[in-house]
Each structure stands twice: as C-alpha cells, then as structure tokens.
Write an enzyme that holds these catalytic residues in place. Structure first.
Site, mmCIF file in Angstrom:
data_model
loop_
_atom_site.group_PDB
_atom_site.id
_atom_site.type_symbol
_atom_site.label_atom_id
_atom_site.label_comp_id
_atom_site.label_asym_id
_atom_site.label_seq_id
_atom_site.Cartn_x
_atom_site.Cartn_y
_atom_site.Cartn_z
ATOM 1 N N ARG A 127 13.010 56.835 16.460
ATOM 2 C CA ARG A 127 13.056 55.513 17.102
ATOM 3 C C ARG A 127 11.702 54.832 16.911
ATOM 4 N NH1 ARG A 127 17.561 56.487 20.587
ATOM 5 N NH2 ARG A 127 18.121 54.311 20.601
ATOM 6 N N GLN A 132 13.542 50.842 12.597
ATOM 7 C CA GLN A 132 14.413 50.024 13.454
ATOM 8 C C GLN A 132 15.691 49.553 12.754
ATOM 9 O OE1 GLN A 132 12.066 46.887 15.162
ATOM 10 N NE2 GLN A 132 12.108 47.862 17.172
ATOM 11 N N ASP A 135 18.373 52.210 12.830
ATOM 12 C CA ASP A 135 18.629 52.843 14.124
ATOM 13 C C ASP A 135 20.072 52.611 14.578
ATOM 14 O OD1 ASP A 135 18.616 53.798 16.676
ATOM 15 O OD2 ASP A 135 16.900 52.621 17.367
ATOM 16 N N SER A 138 20.957 52.796 18.373
ATOM 17 C CA SER A 138 20.742 51.557 19.123
ATOM 18 C C SER A 138 21.816 50.516 18.821
ATOM 19 C CB SER A 138 19.364 50.952 18.800
ATOM 20 O OG SER A 138 18.355 51.733 19.372
ATOM 21 N N TYR A 233 12.071 59.165 25.058
ATOM 22 C CA TYR A 233 13.326 59.545 25.705
ATOM 23 C C TYR A 233 13.074 60.117 27.099
ATOM 24 C CZ TYR A 233 15.946 59.162 21.341
ATOM 25 O OH TYR A 233 16.554 58.693 20.213
HETATM 26 P P1 NAD Z 1 19.623 57.417 25.885
HETATM 27 O O1 NAD Z 1 20.934 56.920 25.393
HETATM 28 O O2 NAD Z 1 19.156 58.764 25.471
HETATM 29 O O3 NAD Z 1 19.633 57.351 27.509
HETATM 30 C C1 NAD Z 1 20.005 56.172 28.201
HETATM 31 C C2 NAD Z 1 19.089 55.952 29.376
HETATM 32 O O4 NAD Z 1 19.341 56.931 30.394
HETATM 33 C C3 NAD Z 1 17.592 56.074 29.062
HETATM 34 O O5 NAD Z 1 16.948 54.864 29.403
HETATM 35 C C4 NAD Z 1 17.130 57.236 29.943
HETATM 36 O O6 NAD Z 1 15.813 57.046 30.436
HETATM 37 C C5 NAD Z 1 18.132 57.202 31.068
HETATM 38 N N1 NAD Z 1 18.216 58.438 31.849
HETATM 39 C C6 NAD Z 1 18.169 59.727 31.422
HETATM 40 N N2 NAD Z 1 18.265 60.586 32.468
HETATM 41 C C7 NAD Z 1 18.388 59.809 33.584
HETATM 42 C C8 NAD Z 1 18.541 60.107 34.973
HETATM 43 N N3 NAD Z 1 18.574 61.353 35.411
HETATM 44 N N4 NAD Z 1 18.617 59.074 35.819
HETATM 45 C C9 NAD Z 1 18.590 57.788 35.366
HETATM 46 N N5 NAD Z 1 18.458 57.445 34.094
HETATM 47 C C10 NAD Z 1 18.356 58.444 33.203
HETATM 48 O O7 NAD Z 1 18.466 56.391 25.559
HETATM 49 P P2 NAD Z 1 18.374 55.221 24.472
HETATM 50 O O8 NAD Z 1 19.002 54.016 25.034
HETATM 51 O O9 NAD Z 1 18.884 55.713 23.180
HETATM 52 O O10 NAD Z 1 16.797 54.958 24.390
HETATM 53 C C11 NAD Z 1 15.870 55.973 24.682
HETATM 54 C C12 NAD Z 1 14.458 55.602 24.331
HETATM 55 O O11 NAD Z 1 14.312 55.204 22.994
HETATM 56 C C13 NAD Z 1 13.899 54.490 25.126
HETATM 57 O O12 NAD Z 1 12.565 54.808 25.380
HETATM 58 C C14 NAD Z 1 13.943 53.326 24.213
HETATM 59 O O13 NAD Z 1 13.003 52.334 24.579
HETATM 60 C C15 NAD Z 1 13.575 54.000 22.954
HETATM 61 N N6 NAD Z 1 13.959 53.242 21.776
HETATM 62 C C16 NAD Z 1 12.978 52.888 20.890
HETATM 63 C C17 NAD Z 1 13.307 52.148 19.771
HETATM 64 C C18 NAD Z 1 12.251 51.736 18.792
HETATM 65 O O14 NAD Z 1 11.097 51.817 19.094
HETATM 66 N N7 NAD Z 1 12.612 51.314 17.614
HETATM 67 C C19 NAD Z 1 14.639 51.807 19.537
HETATM 68 C C20 NAD Z 1 15.610 52.213 20.453
HETATM 69 C C21 NAD Z 1 15.253 52.941 21.574
#
Ligand code: NAD
Length: 391
Positions: A127, A132, A135, A138, A233
């Site tokens: 990520r 991006q 991804d 996302s 994450y």
């Molecule tokens: P994910 O699908 O793995 O999880 C969804 C959400 O659930 C996350 O925000 C996580 O913090 C939350 N979560 C996990 N356990 C929990 C709990 N016990 N209670 C409440 N919430 C909980 O996550 P995702 O949407 O794929 O994204 C994860 C990370 O990746 C984030 O930090 C996001 O900003 C980052 N990201 C970065 C990029 C990039 O830089 N290009 C792109 C996409 C996502």
C-alpha cells in the site's frame, strides 16, 4: 508475449480481469492479448467489443490457459467442470496475476509452487504511493463500502435523509460505521450523500481526521497499546482492549438504524465487534451490513452469504460485493492489473520478473517451485500442523 484473460468459472464472480479499453492499450504497446470467449459477458463487455479493441477471442479454455505467458484472472484458480484444476493447465514458468487469498488459503500457493507458476497476488501489492494505481484491494473495497450503504438503506424500513413535509418531519437515519479503512470511508461518504447522520469508529486513531472531513463524528476509544502494524494496517488487539472498545461502541450500536462493519486484520479472522448482547439492544427494524462476513464476520450473528432476521434486526452478510457492480469493478481492476503488467515487461516487450522491484517482490508469492513469501509459508505450516493434529 501473450497475455490471456480467463473467463471466471466461480459462480458468484461477475468481474473480468481486463475490459476492452485496457486491451486496446496493451495491444497498442505491441502485446498480444487473448480473451476467452464470454469472459466479459457477466460484466457487459461482449466478445465483439474485445475484438474491436484488438484482442483475439479464444473459445478453447484449455488452449488459452496452457499457451498464456501471463494469465489474468480476478478470483483464485478453481477446479474445472472436467475435474482438472485450472492451475494444472498453466505451462511451467507462466505468470498468473489474480486475487489469490494466499494468507487465507495457502494451499493454493503450494499448488502454484508445485506447478512452477510465477504467481502475483493482487492482495499482496504494497500500500505505497508508487503502487497506488495497482492497489486492487482499495479499488474493490471502495465499491464494497458504497454498495453496503445502498443495501443497508434498501433494507431499512425508514428514510435516510431528514425530510420536512406537510405530513410532518422525518428525522434522519443514524448510521454507525465500524472500521474506517477504504471501505468504511466510502461508506461514510455514501451514507452522508444520502442524508444520514453518520458516526464512525476505528482502532487506528490516525483516521479521525479523515472521518471528520467526510462529515461524520469519530467515536474515539483511547487504548493503551499500539494498534497499528507495518504498512499502516490494524493490529490484533488484546482482550482488555477488546472489552474496552465493546463498552464504548455498545451505546452507538444500540442507537443506530444501520450499522456497517468493515473491520479486518490482514491474515487473521475478522475481529468480533458486535456481540449478540449488542444486537439484542438494537431497535427492531434496524439493519447490520457485515462486510467482513467472508472472514468470519464482525457481528456474532452474521451468516455469510445470507440475510437473516435476529430479534427483529436484519443482519446481512454479503459475499463479494464488488462483483455486484461488475462494470466499474472490472474497469478499476483492469487498470490495477494493467499497471502491474508494466512492471513485468521489458523494453523488448518480453516477460521479465524483476525481484529488484519492491512491488513485484512483495506481490510475487510463488516462483520457480518456491513459496517466496514468509507469511504465506507460515500460514501453510500452521494449516499443516492443525491438520496433522486433527488426524
Ligand atoms: P482493512 O480492510 O484491512 O481494515 C478495515 C479497517 O478496519 C481498517 O481501517 C482497520 O484499522 C479497521 N479495524 C481493524 N480492527 C479493528 C477493530 N478491532 N476495531 C475497529 N476497527 C478495526 O484496511 P484497508 O481499508 O485495506 O486499509 C488499511 C490501511 O492501509 C490503512 O492504513 C490505509 O490508510 C492504508 N492504505 C494505504 C494506501 C496507500 O498508501 N496507497 C492505500 C490504501 C490503504
């Protein structure tokens, strides 16, 4: 070099790995693109549209799989109707690009390694800013977040927006989003567009500002442990922290008309956020949409793939929501895959898997008979240990 797009045989998979627009771009680059006849049918992209974009339509799926240099797919490889595995059809050294779920189903990785396939898993794309455009987690999670709100709104026996009418005033629906990652943030934006009052909760404090900037209230739970792992994450939290968060969120679940849960921890079962006791406290007619249904569910009452009514509360556990919007899901996935392909071809338009590239290195789970990724090897070993303990 020949790139092939397979028709998905998984029944609930309506997406396709490339759409005609992306085929045209690859053909313009001098690459040969084969598309299995009917591959785009369920996402409304016809064989003639692919042909017009420069693809060669292949009716014989065995030929397509066995002669591909790079085979593109959406869902992990399956067992075919004739009993053969799709993996076995690939030639040695071929590259497979697909969602592979290697941490949840490491057996597929073992089969790919045994068959000497170079497999790139779309879930393992890092990520990072550079990655991006590739991804797919996302791009697909965003579709799921959007659709979850529409499903919740359709199941709710109420309006979403506040309405002032001659017949009286309607209060806006209250929506509580649990997990404010990519899906959760899109769910917040969608619920706000429909006029709901939205609250959101996440264990990663960094998302507070994003939640607020979308017009939702952030429900904060102060935990005394680190909740963020490598790559941004969420981490699995301790039992004490779980109890602490449950105490805080229970009140918000109780008051919500619609709860949308999206919380995941990579490689683990989804965290249990909504207990039976919490559901029992909800108003009859309220709705839970559990986007983590496939990973065990964030709600204790969720049944994957089913809509159930529990104590008057409708609990929906959808599977593969992005596939229910196959036109845009395929368009975005095709862009993700096409960007990744650019890293797999050299100037002479020949296949080149360069592990010096951090994205290729992270995404490539099997190569030359080996499982390359330590977490996948660990997952496989854990599974084998579990199976030998049972037998
Ligand atoms: P994910 O699908 O793995 O999880 C969804 C959400 O659930 C996350 O925000 C996580 O913090 C939350 N979560 C996990 N356990 C929990 C709990 N016990 N209670 C409440 N919430 C909980 O996550 P995702 O949407 O794929 O994204 C994860 C990370 O990746 C984030 O930090 C996001 O900003 C980052 N990201 C970065 C990029 C990039 O830089 N290009 C792109 C996409 C996502």
């Amino acid at each position: 070099m020949r790139i092939a797009v397979a028709r998905e045989i998984e029944v609930c998979e309506r997406r396709v790995a490339l759409i005609p627009d992306t085929v045209a771009r690859l053909v313009k680059q001098g690459l040969e693109v084969w598309v299995e006849s009917g591959a785009g049918e369920r996402s409304f992209f016809s064989d003639p549209a692919y042909e017009a974009a420069g693809a060669i339509i292949i009716k014989d799926s065995v030929k397509l799989w066995s002669e591909a240099d790079i085979l593109l797919k959406v869902s992990p490889p399956q067992e075919r109707e004739d009993g053969r595995s799709e993996i076995d059809l690939l030639k040695e050294g071929a590259v497979l690009v697909s969602f592979l779920n290697p941490l949840g189903n490491p057996v597929v990785a073992q089969q790919l390694a045994n068959h000497k396939v170079t497999a790139l898993s779309m879930e393992m794309i890092p990520r990072t800013t550079r990655a991006q455009s590739m991804d797919a987690l996302s791009s697909q999670a965003s579709l799921a977040g959007y659709k979850a709100v529409l499903i919740g709104a359709a199941a709710l026996p109420k309006y979403f927006p506040m309405l002032t009418t001659a017949a009286g005033t309607i209060a806006p629906a209250k929506v509580f989003i649990m997990g404010a990652g990519v899906a959760g943030l899109q769910a917040i934006a969608t619920a706000r567009r429909l006029g709901a009052v939205v609250e959101a909760f996440d264990i990663r404090p960094a998302v507070k500002e994003e939640v607020q900037s979308l017009g939702a209230k952030f429900v904060e739970v102060k935990l005394e442990e680190e909740t963020v792992a490598a790559g941004g994450y969420a981490k699995e939290i301790s039992e004490t922290s779980k109890q602490r968060t449950q105490e805080v969120v229970a009140e918000h679940v109780k008051n919500a008309d619609v709860v949308i849960t999206t919380a995941q921890v990579p490689g683990k079962q989804a965290p249990r956020l909504v207990t039976e006791e919490m559901v029992a406290q909800m108003k009859p007619g309220s709705v839970i949409v559990d986007l983590a249904a496939e990973q065990g569910g964030n709600c204790a009452c969720t049944e994957p793939g089913k809509d159930i009514v529990w104590n008057g509360v409708t609990i929906i556990g959808p599977i593969n929501l992005p596939s229910s919007m196959p036109v845009h899901a395929s368009q975005l996935y095709a862009k993700n895959v096409t960007s990744l392909i650019q890293l797999l071809i050299n100037k002479e338009k020949a296949l080149q898997v360069d592990f010096g590239d951090d994205i290729v290195d992270a995404a490539c789970v099997t190569h030359a008979g080996e499982i390359r990724n330590q977490r996948v090897r660990d997952a496989l070993q854990a599974l084998n240990t579990q199976e030998s303990a049972v037998s």
